[in-house]
Write an enzyme that holds these catalytic residues in place. Sequence first.
Site, PDB file in Angstrom:
ATOM      1  N   ARG A  43      26.560 -11.395 -24.310  1.00  0.00           N
ATOM      2  CA  ARG A  43      25.443 -10.454 -24.303  1.00  0.00           C
ATOM      3  C   ARG A  43      25.842  -9.085 -24.854  1.00  0.00           C
ATOM      4  O   ARG A  43      24.995  -8.349 -25.353  1.00  0.00           O
ATOM      5  CB  ARG A  43      24.886 -10.306 -22.888  1.00  0.00           C
ATOM      6  CG  ARG A  43      24.054 -11.515 -22.510  1.00  0.00           C
ATOM      7  CD  ARG A  43      23.525 -11.405 -21.116  1.00  0.00           C
ATOM      8  NE  ARG A  43      22.428 -12.353 -20.917  1.00  0.00           N
ATOM      9  CZ  ARG A  43      21.874 -12.599 -19.749  1.00  0.00           C
ATOM     10  NH1 ARG A  43      22.295 -11.962 -18.662  1.00  0.00           N
ATOM     11  NH2 ARG A  43      20.875 -13.452 -19.658  1.00  0.00           N
ATOM     12  N   LYS A 201      17.395 -27.059 -10.848  1.00  0.00           N
ATOM     13  CA  LYS A 201      16.123 -27.165 -10.117  1.00  0.00           C
ATOM     14  C   LYS A 201      14.972 -27.608 -11.002  1.00  0.00           C
ATOM     15  O   LYS A 201      14.613 -26.939 -11.957  1.00  0.00           O
ATOM     16  CB  LYS A 201      15.779 -25.818  -9.470  1.00  0.00           C
ATOM     17  CG  LYS A 201      16.641 -25.517  -8.259  1.00  0.00           C
ATOM     18  CD  LYS A 201      16.324 -24.166  -7.673  1.00  0.00           C
ATOM     19  CE  LYS A 201      14.967 -24.144  -6.977  1.00  0.00           C
ATOM     20  NZ  LYS A 201      14.572 -22.763  -6.603  1.00  0.00           N
ATOM     21  N   GLY A 354      22.154 -19.659 -19.317  1.00  0.00           N
ATOM     22  CA  GLY A 354      23.510 -19.176 -19.122  1.00  0.00           C
ATOM     23  C   GLY A 354      24.544 -20.285 -19.118  1.00  0.00           C
ATOM     24  O   GLY A 354      25.582 -20.206 -19.783  1.00  0.00           O
ATOM     25  N   GLY A 377      16.047 -17.575 -18.453  1.00  0.00           N
ATOM     26  CA  GLY A 377      14.685 -17.540 -17.910  1.00  0.00           C
ATOM     27  C   GLY A 377      13.692 -17.021 -18.927  1.00  0.00           C
ATOM     28  O   GLY A 377      12.584 -17.553 -19.076  1.00  0.00           O
TER      29      GLY A 377
HETATM   30  P1  ADP Z   1      21.130 -22.903 -17.108  1.00  0.00           P
HETATM   31  O1  ADP Z   1      21.900 -21.721 -16.568  1.00  0.00           O
HETATM   32  O2  ADP Z   1      21.801 -23.501 -18.319  1.00  0.00           O
HETATM   33  O3  ADP Z   1      19.691 -22.584 -17.317  1.00  0.00           O
HETATM   34  P2  ADP Z   1      20.661 -23.952 -14.438  1.00  0.00           P
HETATM   35  O4  ADP Z   1      21.014 -22.620 -13.902  1.00  0.00           O
HETATM   36  O5  ADP Z   1      19.296 -24.438 -14.283  1.00  0.00           O
HETATM   37  O6  ADP Z   1      21.146 -24.055 -15.978  1.00  0.00           O
HETATM   38  O7  ADP Z   1      21.575 -25.045 -13.721  1.00  0.00           O
HETATM   39  C1  ADP Z   1      22.964 -24.992 -13.755  1.00  0.00           C
HETATM   40  C2  ADP Z   1      23.574 -25.610 -12.540  1.00  0.00           C
HETATM   41  O8  ADP Z   1      23.087 -26.926 -12.331  1.00  0.00           O
HETATM   42  C3  ADP Z   1      25.064 -25.739 -12.691  1.00  0.00           C
HETATM   43  O9  ADP Z   1      25.683 -24.881 -11.743  1.00  0.00           O
HETATM   44  C4  ADP Z   1      25.352 -27.198 -12.385  1.00  0.00           C
HETATM   45  O10 ADP Z   1      26.490 -27.382 -11.569  1.00  0.00           O
HETATM   46  C5  ADP Z   1      24.108 -27.659 -11.671  1.00  0.00           C
HETATM   47  N1  ADP Z   1      23.879 -29.111 -11.806  1.00  0.00           N
HETATM   48  C6  ADP Z   1      23.733 -29.805 -12.930  1.00  0.00           C
HETATM   49  N2  ADP Z   1      23.596 -31.117 -12.679  1.00  0.00           N
HETATM   50  C7  ADP Z   1      23.647 -31.260 -11.344  1.00  0.00           C
HETATM   51  C8  ADP Z   1      23.568 -32.386 -10.460  1.00  0.00           C
HETATM   52  N3  ADP Z   1      23.401 -33.626 -10.925  1.00  0.00           N
HETATM   53  N4  ADP Z   1      23.630 -32.146  -9.130  1.00  0.00           N
HETATM   54  C9  ADP Z   1      23.808 -30.895  -8.663  1.00  0.00           C
HETATM   55  N5  ADP Z   1      23.896 -29.804  -9.451  1.00  0.00           N
HETATM   56  C10 ADP Z   1      23.823 -29.971 -10.775  1.00  0.00           C
HETATM   57 MG    MG Z   2      21.993 -20.823 -14.584  1.00  0.00          MG
END
Ligand code: ADP
Ligand code: MG
Length: 400
Positions: A43, A201, A354, A377
């Site tokens: 960033r 989520k 992220g 987001g």
């Molecule tokens: P991003 O930051 O790329 O948008 P998110 O913040 O939505 O992604 O999700 C990232 C988190 O999701 C990571 O910390 C990862 O460990 C968790 N994660 C991914 N797959 C699983 C899973 N099958 N069960 C539990 N946690 C998971």
């Molecule tokens: Mg994240």
Amino acid sequence: MADSSAPKLRTIEDLGNLTGKRVLVRVDFNVPLEKGAVADDLRITASLPTLRELREAGAVLILATHLGRPKGKPSDELKLEPVRARLQELGGFEVRPLGGDEVGRAARDLGEGDVGMLENLRFHPGEESNDPAFAADLASLAESYVGDAFGAAHRAHASVVGVPQRLPSAAGRLMQKEIEVLSRLLEGPQAPFVAILGGAKVSDKLGVVDALVERVDALLIGGAMAFSFLAAQGAETGDSLVEEERLDDVRRSLKRADERGVPIVLPEDVVAATEISADARKETVPADHVPQGMKGLDIGPRTVEEFARILSDARTVFWNGPMGVFELEPFALGTRGVAQAVAGISAFTVVGGGDSVAAIRKLGFEDRVDHLSTGGGASLEFLEGKTLPGVAVLMEDADG
Ligand code: ADP
Ligand code: MG
């Protein structure tokens, strides 16, 4: 849908001659810290073109950012000193801290091309509440405003909307680039357009699932969110993360995709383990038969292959969210495999979020994707078609 009458972002040129002018630059230097040092500087480097250009134009730069969630109170761990130091190093120019009661005077002491940096905006409760008095205080420090904090553009905070409403304002180069690239995904992307969603989520991502179903040719789903989709179709998901209260919404999304003829591709196999730990007993199992007492923590090798096969034909790709708990080596193969597939194709590729961006960078594939979005987001909300307040305020027909 590209519409020539659509409002455009005001850009730095629109601010006129900036020589000797004080410009408040809202950046998003909300970077991860580890042991008091910046752990990932994407960033910071991403805003350097804006900062360099403003310095060359002879502007006096007053930088403002938030860091973490101090909830309106000062916090020693979230002071900006490590960020200031790293910016100074990366930029090759001095960055003066502007703190305490003498912010205004210190800001006025800066000369052409000088750079000062305010302390963490979220130490003030007025930042997140967009308090008019706080916005006016910030605005009083400068004569113009440049908004480069794409990652914060979905928040109607004082420094994101209140200040640009009070000063002549324009988008910085990073903000411009983010909007240009993400707009390309919304306006006539080359087909096949394949989106990959993962992460933790499902409730955070159902909005974007629904928006993408209207535009993509295939939607690949991994990460924890895949288990809500699998459960909605009656699969045995063991102890995997399933958001029961969203299953009806998931079914609705699946139905809509079906009506549109858009495949939502779910994992066929997953790596399951007894707990989220690097030395837990793990096993690759069919995705619809995760044993009781085990959680699915990554997509399996057959799924990686299938995702890679679909991606190999894509002309446009958007990826958000890791395929598994990639922070732990035993569950990182799925994310790595998808990163490899995305990096290896000649499609127009955009990665947001992220964790997925960090995965690409860690693998050294940064130069093999077209764009790493600095806003997780914010990029999702943009693709959902929502109006981002921090973008709207910088449009040609907006005030400021
Ligand atoms: P991003 O930051 O790329 O948008 P998110 O913040 O939505 O992604 O999700 C990232 C988190 O999701 C990571 O910390 C990862 O460990 C968790 N994660 C991914 N797959 C699983 C899973 N099958 N069960 C539990 N946690 C998971
Ligand atoms: Mg994240």
